[in-house]
Design an enzyme around this catalytic site. Structure first.
Site, short mmCIF file in Angstrom:
data_model
loop_
_atom_site.label_atom_id
_atom_site.label_comp_id
_atom_site.label_asym_id
_atom_site.label_seq_id
_atom_site.Cartn_x
_atom_site.Cartn_y
_atom_site.Cartn_z
N ARG A 165 6.91 8.50 -10.02
CA ARG A 165 5.25 8.45 -9.92
C ARG A 165 4.70 9.36 -9.12
NH1 ARG A 165 4.51 2.36 -8.30
NH2 ARG A 165 4.55 3.35 -6.29
N ARG A 167 0.41 12.59 2.60
CA ARG A 167 0.15 11.10 3.06
C ARG A 167 0.90 10.97 4.50
NH1 ARG A 167 1.97 6.53 -1.07
NH2 ARG A 167 0.88 5.29 0.41
N ARG A 171 -6.30 1.72 9.60
CA ARG A 171 -5.62 3.11 9.55
C ARG A 171 -6.13 4.09 10.65
NH1 ARG A 171 -3.41 1.77 4.33
NH2 ARG A 171 -1.63 3.18 3.57
N LYS A 200 6.65 -1.70 5.49
CA LYS A 200 5.92 -2.71 6.19
C LYS A 200 5.29 -3.93 5.08
CE LYS A 200 1.84 0.20 6.78
NZ LYS A 200 1.97 1.21 5.61
N ARG A 218 12.64 6.80 -5.38
CA ARG A 218 11.98 5.82 -6.04
C ARG A 218 11.71 6.04 -7.49
NH1 ARG A 218 7.80 2.37 -2.65
NH2 ARG A 218 6.36 3.57 -3.46
P1 AMP Z 1 -1.44 1.54 0.75
O1 AMP Z 1 -0.94 0.66 -0.49
O2 AMP Z 1 -1.62 0.85 2.02
O3 AMP Z 1 -0.27 2.55 0.98
O4 AMP Z 1 -2.76 2.22 0.25
C1 AMP Z 1 -2.96 3.06 -0.76
C2 AMP Z 1 -4.20 3.97 -0.40
O5 AMP Z 1 -5.33 3.28 -0.33
C3 AMP Z 1 -3.99 4.74 0.71
O6 AMP Z 1 -3.21 5.94 0.60
C4 AMP Z 1 -5.74 5.00 1.31
O7 AMP Z 1 -6.11 5.96 0.34
C5 AMP Z 1 -6.08 3.97 0.62
N1 AMP Z 1 -6.32 2.89 2.06
C6 AMP Z 1 -5.57 1.64 1.91
N2 AMP Z 1 -5.81 0.96 3.25
C7 AMP Z 1 -6.74 1.89 3.74
C8 AMP Z 1 -7.50 1.92 5.06
N3 AMP Z 1 -7.42 0.84 5.95
N4 AMP Z 1 -8.31 2.89 5.28
C9 AMP Z 1 -8.50 3.79 4.45
N5 AMP Z 1 -7.84 3.97 3.42
C10 AMP Z 1 -6.99 2.88 2.99
#
Ligand code: AMP
Length: 213
Positions: free
Chosen positions: A160, A171, A88, A13, A127
């Site tokens: 990573r 996740r 989220r 996404k 990856r």
């Molecule tokens: P992402 O790059 O979107 O996969 O985000 C990496 C990490 O940031 C996630 O695994 C969460 O720990 C935190 N994070 C990002 N966006 C949110 C959100 N909207 N609500 C809560 N945690 C977030």
């Protein structure tokens, strides 16, 4: 135009959000990127967010909502934006909806990029990232010229921690429990659009463009 990107971690996404932003001239608002920038700069917000991110957990709603509302109140978001990684949780979606309501505004589309869990685990475990410059590759879909060596800087590639199968699985669990209910939330509001995320990057994008017009 205000767009929300939905989908599991690793569904692509973020890539699609960037392509949409480029085509339609919209800012790309990623809460994950904002947190990572704060971690890099050593801010208090970064320190707090990191504790959750390292475990594959969500950062608490209170903190996340505040940084998101501050970000979309900035000038460049006046004519719209693409939200990537926010909301989220249902409470996050409700706060966003209330804030927009107060401005007489609303989200136009919630685009769900659908990819089954098996594909995601496959994609992420293949990856590889460069220890030096951070460039990312995939052993099958985007291989380097020399195995295990970065094309850009010649340094070693690694898997990573957050791409390791155990972390990816946790996740995905968090995603199914806390984020997936948003699909029904936006479906009830008649703004949900679903696209198949298992086809090529350009095909996914063409399908999104067909929806956005
Ligand atoms: P992402 O790059 O979107 O996969 O985000 C990496 C990490 O940031 C996630 O695994 C969460 O720990 C935190 N994070 C990002 N966006 C949110 C959100 N909207 N609500 C809560 N945690 C977030």
């Amino acid at each position: 135009m205000k767009i929300i990107m939905l989908g599991a971690p690793g569904a692509g996404k973020g890539t699609q959000a960037e392509m949409i932003c480029e085509k339609y001239g919209l800012p790309h608002v990623s809460t994950g990127d904002i947190f990572r920038a704060n971690i890099k700069n050593g801010t208090e917000l970064g320190k707090e967010a990191k504790q959750y991110m390292d475990k594959g957990q969500l950062v608490p709603d209170e903190l996340t909502v505040k940084i998101l509302l501050d970000r979309v109140a900035q000038d460049d978001c006046k004519n719209g934006y693409v939200l990537d990684g926010f909301p989220r949780t249902i409470p996050q979606a409700e706060v966003l909806e209330d804030a927009l309501n107060k401005l007489g505004d609303k989200i136009d589309y919630a685009i769900n990029v659908e990819v089954p869990d098996e594909n995601i685990i496959n994609r992420m475990s293949g990856r590889r990232a460069c220890v030096n410059c951070g460039a990312t590759y995939h052993v099958v879909y985007a291989p380097t010229k020399v195995e295990g060596i970065c094309d850009k800087c010649g340094e070693k590639l690694i898997l990573r921690d957050d791409d390791k199968p155990e972390t990816v699985k946790s996740r995905l669990d968090v995603y199914h429990k806390q984020t997936q209910p948003l699909i029904e939330f936006y479906s009830k509001k008649n703004i949900l659009k679903e696209v198949d995320g298992t086809v090529s990057m350009n095909d996914v994008f063409n399908n999104i463009v067909a929806i956005l017009g």
